[in-house]
Scaffold this active site. Structure first.
Site, PDB file in Angstrom:
ATOM      1  N   LYS A  88     -37.641 -46.151 135.942  1.00 23.67           N
ATOM      2  CA  LYS A  88     -39.079 -46.375 136.105  1.00 23.67           C
ATOM      3  C   LYS A  88     -39.313 -47.184 137.388  1.00 23.67           C
ATOM      4  O   LYS A  88     -38.822 -48.307 137.503  1.00 23.67           O
ATOM      5  CB  LYS A  88     -39.617 -47.136 134.878  1.00 23.67           C
ATOM      6  CG  LYS A  88     -41.063 -47.543 135.044  1.00 23.67           C
ATOM      7  CD  LYS A  88     -41.607 -48.184 133.787  1.00 23.67           C
ATOM      8  CE  LYS A  88     -42.966 -48.795 134.051  1.00 23.67           C
ATOM      9  NZ  LYS A  88     -43.470 -49.560 132.915  1.00 23.67           N
ATOM     10  N   VAL A 120     -37.069 -60.115 102.424  1.00 27.43           N
ATOM     11  CA  VAL A 120     -37.462 -61.443 101.946  1.00 27.43           C
ATOM     12  C   VAL A 120     -38.498 -61.273 100.846  1.00 27.43           C
ATOM     13  O   VAL A 120     -39.505 -60.586 101.046  1.00 27.43           O
ATOM     14  CB  VAL A 120     -38.090 -62.271 103.091  1.00 27.43           C
ATOM     15  CG1 VAL A 120     -38.544 -63.639 102.585  1.00 27.43           C
ATOM     16  CG2 VAL A 120     -37.119 -62.399 104.261  1.00 27.43           C
ATOM     17  N   ILE A 133     -38.448 -51.810 105.124  1.00 27.21           N
ATOM     18  CA  ILE A 133     -39.636 -51.999 105.985  1.00 27.21           C
ATOM     19  C   ILE A 133     -39.276 -51.490 107.387  1.00 27.21           C
ATOM     20  O   ILE A 133     -38.402 -52.051 108.050  1.00 27.21           O
ATOM     21  CB  ILE A 133     -40.048 -53.483 106.045  1.00 27.21           C
ATOM     22  CG1 ILE A 133     -40.286 -53.990 104.610  1.00 27.21           C
ATOM     23  CG2 ILE A 133     -41.276 -53.686 106.905  1.00 27.21           C
ATOM     24  CD1 ILE A 133     -40.547 -55.465 104.489  1.00 27.21           C
ATOM     25  N   THR A 155     -45.535 -54.868 128.809  1.00 26.09           N
ATOM     26  CA  THR A 155     -45.167 -56.288 128.861  1.00 26.09           C
ATOM     27  C   THR A 155     -44.603 -56.857 127.556  1.00 26.09           C
ATOM     28  O   THR A 155     -44.120 -57.988 127.546  1.00 26.09           O
ATOM     29  CB  THR A 155     -46.399 -57.123 129.261  1.00 26.09           C
ATOM     30  OG1 THR A 155     -47.542 -56.643 128.547  1.00 26.09           O
ATOM     31  CG2 THR A 155     -46.657 -57.019 130.741  1.00 26.09           C
TER      32      THR A 155
HETATM   33  P1  FAD Z   1     -40.737 -54.323 114.626  1.00 23.88           P
HETATM   34  O1  FAD Z   1     -40.116 -53.269 115.456  1.00 23.88           O
HETATM   35  O2  FAD Z   1     -41.915 -53.930 113.792  1.00 23.88           O
HETATM   36  O3  FAD Z   1     -39.605 -54.934 113.687  1.00 23.88           O
HETATM   37  C1  FAD Z   1     -39.920 -55.712 112.557  1.00 23.88           C
HETATM   38  C2  FAD Z   1     -38.657 -55.981 111.755  1.00 23.88           C
HETATM   39  O4  FAD Z   1     -38.947 -56.939 110.756  1.00 23.88           O
HETATM   40  C3  FAD Z   1     -38.087 -54.761 111.047  1.00 23.88           C
HETATM   41  O5  FAD Z   1     -36.685 -54.743 111.204  1.00 23.88           O
HETATM   42  C4  FAD Z   1     -38.433 -55.006 109.568  1.00 23.88           C
HETATM   43  O6  FAD Z   1     -37.500 -54.401 108.699  1.00 23.88           O
HETATM   44  C5  FAD Z   1     -38.353 -56.518 109.538  1.00 23.88           C
HETATM   45  N1  FAD Z   1     -39.097 -57.112 108.410  1.00 23.88           N
HETATM   46  C6  FAD Z   1     -40.441 -57.133 108.234  1.00 23.88           C
HETATM   47  N2  FAD Z   1     -40.743 -57.750 107.068  1.00 23.88           N
HETATM   48  C7  FAD Z   1     -39.562 -58.138 106.514  1.00 23.88           C
HETATM   49  C8  FAD Z   1     -39.200 -58.806 105.331  1.00 23.88           C
HETATM   50  N3  FAD Z   1     -40.100 -59.198 104.398  1.00 23.88           N
HETATM   51  N4  FAD Z   1     -37.871 -59.019 105.084  1.00 23.88           N
HETATM   52  C9  FAD Z   1     -36.931 -58.623 105.960  1.00 23.88           C
HETATM   53  N5  FAD Z   1     -37.220 -57.991 107.117  1.00 23.88           N
HETATM   54  C10 FAD Z   1     -38.516 -57.742 107.390  1.00 23.88           C
HETATM   55  N6  FAD Z   1     -43.510 -52.744 124.490  1.00 23.88           N
HETATM   56  C11 FAD Z   1     -43.066 -52.519 125.733  1.00 23.88           C
HETATM   57  O7  FAD Z   1     -42.458 -53.387 126.333  1.00 23.88           O
HETATM   58  N7  FAD Z   1     -43.288 -51.318 126.335  1.00 23.88           N
HETATM   59  C12 FAD Z   1     -43.996 -50.340 125.760  1.00 23.88           C
HETATM   60  O8  FAD Z   1     -44.147 -49.272 126.332  1.00 23.88           O
HETATM   61  C13 FAD Z   1     -44.549 -50.584 124.477  1.00 23.88           C
HETATM   62  N8  FAD Z   1     -45.318 -49.666 123.850  1.00 23.88           N
HETATM   63  C14 FAD Z   1     -45.868 -49.967 122.638  1.00 23.88           C
HETATM   64  C15 FAD Z   1     -46.783 -49.089 122.048  1.00 23.88           C
HETATM   65  C16 FAD Z   1     -47.386 -49.425 120.836  1.00 23.88           C
HETATM   66  C17 FAD Z   1     -48.386 -48.500 120.238  1.00 23.88           C
HETATM   67  C18 FAD Z   1     -47.026 -50.616 120.160  1.00 23.88           C
HETATM   68  C19 FAD Z   1     -47.624 -50.966 118.836  1.00 23.88           C
HETATM   69  C20 FAD Z   1     -46.115 -51.474 120.739  1.00 23.88           C
HETATM   70  C21 FAD Z   1     -45.560 -51.184 121.977  1.00 23.88           C
HETATM   71  N9  FAD Z   1     -44.694 -52.069 122.596  1.00 23.88           N
HETATM   72  C22 FAD Z   1     -44.236 -51.828 123.858  1.00 23.88           C
HETATM   73  C23 FAD Z   1     -44.268 -53.269 121.891  1.00 23.88           C
HETATM   74  C24 FAD Z   1     -42.879 -53.084 121.344  1.00 23.88           C
HETATM   75  O9  FAD Z   1     -42.811 -51.948 120.543  1.00 23.88           O
HETATM   76  C25 FAD Z   1     -42.503 -54.290 120.528  1.00 23.88           C
HETATM   77  O10 FAD Z   1     -42.782 -55.453 121.259  1.00 23.88           O
HETATM   78  C26 FAD Z   1     -41.056 -54.298 120.211  1.00 23.88           C
HETATM   79  O11 FAD Z   1     -40.676 -53.099 119.659  1.00 23.88           O
HETATM   80  C27 FAD Z   1     -40.717 -55.419 119.299  1.00 23.88           C
HETATM   81  O12 FAD Z   1     -41.146 -55.147 117.988  1.00 23.88           O
HETATM   82  P2  FAD Z   1     -40.694 -56.178 116.876  1.00 23.88           P
HETATM   83  O13 FAD Z   1     -39.211 -56.216 116.867  1.00 23.88           O
HETATM   84  O14 FAD Z   1     -41.432 -57.433 117.093  1.00 23.88           O
HETATM   85  O15 FAD Z   1     -41.246 -55.567 115.513  1.00 23.88           O
END
Ligand code: FAD
Length: 499
Positions: A78, A188, A42, A347
């Site tokens: 930045k 999971v 994923i 943010t």
């Molecule tokens: P993800 O990066 O999606 O990670 C999810 C993880 O969960 C992965 O490792 C996946 O393998 C794991 N996972 C999922 N399901 C399972 C499962 N069943 N079993 C095991 N593992 C699983 N934030 C900023 O601060 N500045 C920005 O400029 C910015 N730009 C953005 C632009 C966009 C279009 C988007 C959508 C977001 C942006 N963000 C930005 C937000 C930022 O990208 C996220 O807050 C940050 O990357 C954190 O993502 P995450 O770790 O929550 O999720």
């Protein structure tokens, strides 16, 4: 109260998972076991490249060396965000980090500038941003930490980074493992809950191993596997205030100059980010699918790149809002699993840092109490609602007449908290922020002044000063800013000095 918390399991290896794992292991690693599970099947969201200044404190807290981090994540500096075409086409202003002018205890600097504006003999028709070190450095494409510059009396330069989020997560993976984080690969396939309490007891992985824990951190991104799919926590939808529901992202070659600020360019519908890194620029269009087709979005995005695209654009769908409880039973959601606010003010990564730091403060080592959980949730809610209001502000205060999208934003009813802030500023030139608010008075002032609000009143302290006194103060402040910027190397020279 549940039992003592010894084993913390973080599910998800994106930016949120690894930031949280690093912080917990660094601070509590002697008292608890921290395990991070991530799936090879994923993918992470793969965007998120612009940050805000508190990231520096986070990196320091987890023991990351700035030079190593900047090299590893291909980071640039930045100094703020330039908002282009937001008030109307061909208009721009900046939300520059740091202070502007001089801080006075009873009266913000914008009142001095407003008084100067109201006079006929203005000094060169100065803008508010002529007194911002960050803005002047950004516009001259310069950067240096002030401790390396001769003879400046300015307090400092506030900065953050643009970085490659994938490389940052990789960097944090290695760093986290050195801090003692146990790294498990797997997906999971089943979540096991206690039949009576609903608390999560363990996870069954696709290789049929079990991972048990006392506290689970849901960092599964938009999958929200534990907090929503398992615990059905609920979601407050904010799309009536923030109507964009899609982003289309594509990396491109850099422009000739790698500028030390993010560009946020409003289009006919929605807006586009340009985030320059050392080796490429991150680009994306945030738009409302009700007002713009994906094909039109693609043409708009590809027609406004600083260099050749490096991949095909990809679409990311989202629903703006927040999880009703960030902490539910023994699950805490951090990162995209806890909600989504479009990246207009960069943010989301900050919210990861902030919620993970709050978890440290509230860490339930002797068991989870509902009082503690409720207070934690209350603080998270207040924080994110303040940020939400600040983002809505940019949409609400537009004077664009070129599309139903922008007219809808002008006419929408906004939260009462935001209404009060706008009205107070219009009437008095004052902004009130609570001590824990992320965005300061100066940030709010810049967006409101930048998007066309002219306050009707000026603080009596300033009214009591003579024109001469104000002029002298303004001129000496401007000279100080100009001289400091003159002595700075270019942003590119600063980046080259890192290697
Ligand atoms: P993800 O990066 O999606 O990670 C999810 C993880 O969960 C992965 O490792 C996946 O393998 C794991 N996972 C999922 N399901 C399972 C499962 N069943 N079993 C095991 N593992 C699983 N934030 C900023 O601060 N500045 C920005 O400029 C910015 N730009 C953005 C632009 C966009 C279009 C988007 C959508 C977001 C942006 N963000 C930005 C937000 C930022 O990208 C996220 O807050 C940050 O990357 C954190 O993502 P995450 O770790 O929550 O999720």
């Amino acid at each position: 109260m549940q039992n003592k918390i010894n084993n913390v399991v973080i599910v998800g290896g994106g930016t949120a998972g690894w930031m949280t794992a690093n912080l917990l292991a660094r601070v509590l690693g002697k008292s608890i076991n921290v395990t991070l599970l991530e799936s090879e099947d994923i993918p992470t969201v793969g965007v998120g490249e612009a940050t805000i200044p508190p990231i520096m404190q986070f990196n320091q807290a987890i023991g990351v060396n700035e030079l190593d981090f900047m090299q590893a994540s291909k980071a640039t500096i930045k100094l703020g965000i330039q908002f282009e075409n937001w008030l109307k086409p061909n208009h721009h202003y900046m939300h520059a980090f740091g202070s502007i002018g001089k801080n006075f205890p009873f009266c913000d600097f914008n009142h001095f500038w407003l008084k100067q504006q109201n006079k006929n003999d203005q000094v060169d028709n100065l803008t508010y941003w002529d007194f911002s070190l960050n803005y002047q450095a950004a516009k001259h494409n310069k950067f240096q930490k002030l401790k390396h510059l001769p003879n400046t009396n300015l307090p400092g330069i506030a900065y953050a980074y643009h970085f490659d989020a994938g490389l940052y997560a990789k960097f944090l993976t290695e760093h986290g493992k050195q801090q003692g984080v146990k790294h498990v690969i797997g997906t999971v396939k089943q979540v096991n809950q206690n039949h009576e309490t609903g608390f999560i007891e363990g996870l069954l992985l696709d290789n049929d191993t079990q991972l048990s824990g006392d506290l689970f951190i849901d960092c599964t991104g938009m999958h929200a596997l534990l907090i929503e799919k398992t615990l059905s926590t609920g979601y407050d939808d904010w799309s009536h205030w923030l109507p964009c529901d899609r982003a289309m992202a594509v990396p491109s070659e850099n422009a000739e100059t790698v500028v030390p600020y993010t560009r946020s360019i409003a289009h006919h519908v929605g807006w586009q980010w340009q985030i320059p890194l050392q080796h490429r620029t991150g680009n994306g269009l945030v738009y409302s699918s009700k007002h713009m087709s994906d094909e039109e979005a693609k043409q708009t995005l590809l027609g406004n790149l600083p260099g050749k695209p490096l991949n095909d654009p990809r679409i990311i769908k989202f629903r703006t809002g927040r999880r009703r409880k960030i902490w539910n039973k023994n699950v805490i959601s951090i990162g995209l699993s806890s909600g989504f606010l479009e990246p207009l003010e960069s943010t989301n990564i900050h919210l990861v840092q902030s919620v993970a730091t709050r978890l440290l403060k509230f860490f339930p080592h002797n068991g989870i109490s509902q009082t503690l959980v409720d207070e934690f949730n209350r603080l998270c809610k207040t924080e994110v609602e303040g940020i939400r209001d600040f983002i809505i502000l940019h949409y609400k205060l537009n004077a664009r007449t070129d599309s139903p999208f922008w007219r809808l934003c002008q006419q929408m009813d906004v939260p009462d908290t935001l209404k009060t802030k706008i009205e107070l500023f219009k009437q008095t030139g004052k902004v009130h922020c609570e001590p824990n608010d992320l965005f300061t008075e100066i940030a709010w002032q810049q967006v409101m002044l930048g998007q066309g609000v002219t306050p009707a009143d000026i603080h009596p302290l300033v009214d009591g000063l003579s024109d001469e006194q104000i002029k002298d103060m303004m001129e000496s402040l401007r000279t100080l800013v100009d001289k400091t910027v003159e002595n700075m190397p270019t942003h590119q020279d600063f980046l080259s000095s890192l290697t």
